[in-house]
Design an enzyme around this catalytic site. Sequence first.
Site, PDB file in Angstrom:
ATOM      1  CG  ASP A 159       7.648  -9.007   0.141  1.00 41.47           C
ATOM      2  OD1 ASP A 159       8.269  -9.890  -0.457  1.00 41.47           O
ATOM      3  OD2 ASP A 159       6.904  -8.194  -0.428  1.00 41.47           O
TER       4      ASP A 159
ATOM      5  CG  ASP B 293       4.657  -8.883  -4.914  1.00 39.82           C
ATOM      6  OD1 ASP B 293       4.657  -7.948  -4.090  1.00 39.82           O
ATOM      7  OD2 ASP B 293       5.712  -9.321  -5.436  1.00 39.82           O
TER       8      ASP B 293
ATOM      9  CG  LEU C 134      -2.156  -0.961   1.112  1.00 40.13           C
ATOM     10  CD1 LEU C 134      -3.002  -0.853   2.377  1.00 40.13           C
ATOM     11  CD2 LEU C 134      -3.014  -0.704  -0.119  1.00 40.13           C
ATOM     12  NE  ARG C 135       5.093   0.518  -3.510  1.00 41.03           N
ATOM     13  CZ  ARG C 135       5.857  -0.567  -3.539  1.00 41.03           C
ATOM     14  NH1 ARG C 135       6.385  -1.054  -2.432  1.00 41.03           N
ATOM     15  NH2 ARG C 135       6.131  -1.147  -4.677  1.00 41.03           N
TER      16      ARG C 135
ATOM     17  CG  ASN D  61       8.147  -3.047   0.993  1.00 46.14           C
ATOM     18  OD1 ASN D  61       6.934  -2.968   1.127  1.00 46.14           O
ATOM     19  ND2 ASN D  61       8.724  -3.284  -0.166  1.00 46.14           N
TER      20      ASN D  61
ATOM     21  CG  HIS E 215       7.543   0.762  -8.336  1.00 48.66           C
ATOM     22  ND1 HIS E 215       8.162   1.144  -7.166  1.00 48.66           N
ATOM     23  CD2 HIS E 215       7.609  -0.591  -8.364  1.00 48.66           C
ATOM     24  CE1 HIS E 215       8.593   0.062  -6.522  1.00 48.66           C
ATOM     25  NE2 HIS E 215       8.262  -1.004  -7.221  1.00 48.66           N
TER      26      HIS E 215
HETATM   27  C1  NCD Z   1       8.125  -5.389  -4.305  1.00 46.51           C
HETATM   28  C2  NCD Z   1       8.041  -3.900  -4.016  1.00 46.51           C
HETATM   29  O1  NCD Z   1       8.085  -3.099  -4.957  1.00 46.51           O
HETATM   30  O2  NCD Z   1       7.852  -3.528  -2.844  1.00 46.51           O
HETATM   31  N1  NCD Z   1       8.712  -5.557  -5.595  1.00 46.51           N
HETATM   32  C3  NCD Z   1       8.665  -6.657  -6.374  1.00 46.51           C
HETATM   33  O3  NCD Z   1       9.301  -6.666  -7.421  1.00 46.51           O
HETATM   34  N2  NCD Z   1       7.947  -7.705  -6.062  1.00 46.51           N
HETATM   35  C4  NCD Z   1       8.897  -6.076  -3.242  1.00 46.51           C
HETATM   36  C5  NCD Z   1       8.674  -7.561  -3.177  1.00 46.51           C
HETATM   37  O4  NCD Z   1       7.518  -8.030  -3.230  1.00 46.51           O
HETATM   38  O5  NCD Z   1       9.631  -8.319  -3.031  1.00 46.51           O
HETATM   39 ZN    ZN Z   2       8.968 -10.146  -2.232  1.00 45.77          ZN
HETATM   40 ZN    ZN Z   3       5.897  -7.970  -2.203  1.00 45.03          ZN
END
Ligand code: NCD
Ligand code: ZN
Ligand code: ZN
Length: 433
Positions: free
Chosen positions: A160, A313, A71-72, A102, A317
Amino acid sequence: MIKWKDKREFWITGAKLADPEAGKIKSGSVLIQKGRISELAWQGAVQSDLPQLDIGGLVLSPGFIDIHTHLREPGYEEKETIETGTAAAAAGGYTAVVCMANTEPVVDDPSIVKFILEKSAQVSHCRVYITAALTRNLEGVHINEYHLLREAGAVALSDDGKFVVDSRVMRSALEYARIYNLPVIAHCEDTFLTAGALMNESYSSTRLGLKGTPAAAEEIAVARDVRLAELTGSRLHVAHVSTAGAVELIKKAKRKGVPVTAEASPHHLTLDDTMLETYDRNLKVNPPLRDKKDIEALRSGLREGTIDCIATDHAPHTEIDKQVEFDFAPPGIMGLETAFAQLNTELVDGVEFSLVDLIRLLTIKPAQTLSLPGGKLARGEPADLVLIDPDEEWVLEKAALRSKSSNTPLLGKKFRGRVQGVFLEGKWESAIL
Ligand code: NCD
Ligand code: ZN
Ligand code: ZN
């Protein structure tokens, strides 16, 4: 498209009701009262004075649950916020997401868990559960205060985005997590073998001149973490499995009774590494897209239950983040708004996967994987439901995305099957702008 006011008590009639537990889709009606399913009627017309919403033969299922969403917020609000990420989730048919740790600051302190929960209560379009970090600042060195994180509301633990390099730290994390009954979600990629890698190591990577990472990078990491789960007896969940060898390792561990579960992402189930010929940055992801044999192994892993569920996942971005040389583009693919349509289009053929198989993998299975509520069509359950037209054909347009980002390789793609919207505690939210 459905126009429906905010009613507290009503019947949804004329539905094809998907029951993921029973693995069936049957005609019927549902009574919603005070945000819950209070009645299920399987036959005939409903005799009632309450308002009736006839949905004309569309599929009504428990809402989807995504156990792997970025969700950032806090920290990367230019990519996504709790509001936009959950709006994207609802548009994709999800009524609950589990967000990753993260962020900036990292979710390694109860105050951050509290912040996300409080903000969600104000702005979110679906339920939000939280994965807290395994180690301080995701550095893989110091273990966090799991009991405090759980008290604050975390439902799982994960670094993660990063592999926990130090096996001793991972062992301690698993042991400590077990005391608090929290599953550990592992990002399995050997950091040394992935250093500088941009895609899967293959004929394509040689042809394209992009440094690759071998399938072995993931398999070494899965082998270690599964072995540590066996040693500690702790619940391990392997995120975004992408290789045939990893499926094999998980299968063997499950046979031995190791408490391990696994997920696959929509992109790893449908896209392969030859597609990188276009150098589309929106195909750059960790772990990388693999080859057709890996895709086949993931699909059979899902069919036989080695892979427990599908998780997006969703990794938003911004365009600016991605509009740089391939080497510098951050990895990640969005998934919430496209998962159902993409998988219905690519996977559901009535032979290998039926529609209700796909629905199970998006509802009850992810709920069971992280011991979350939801995913059931039953009396007394919250009226968190998704309305689906499995036959509608549509094209993914950037302007229609609810997410703040648009880093998906699927723009312009034609899909079969479309989420019409969700009922969250009985309140309708349309997926279609
Ligand atoms: C994920 C992220 O952008 O936070 N990126 C990805 O390529 N999957 C990180 C993650 O899920 O490992
Ligand atoms: Zn990951
Ligand atoms: Zn991830």
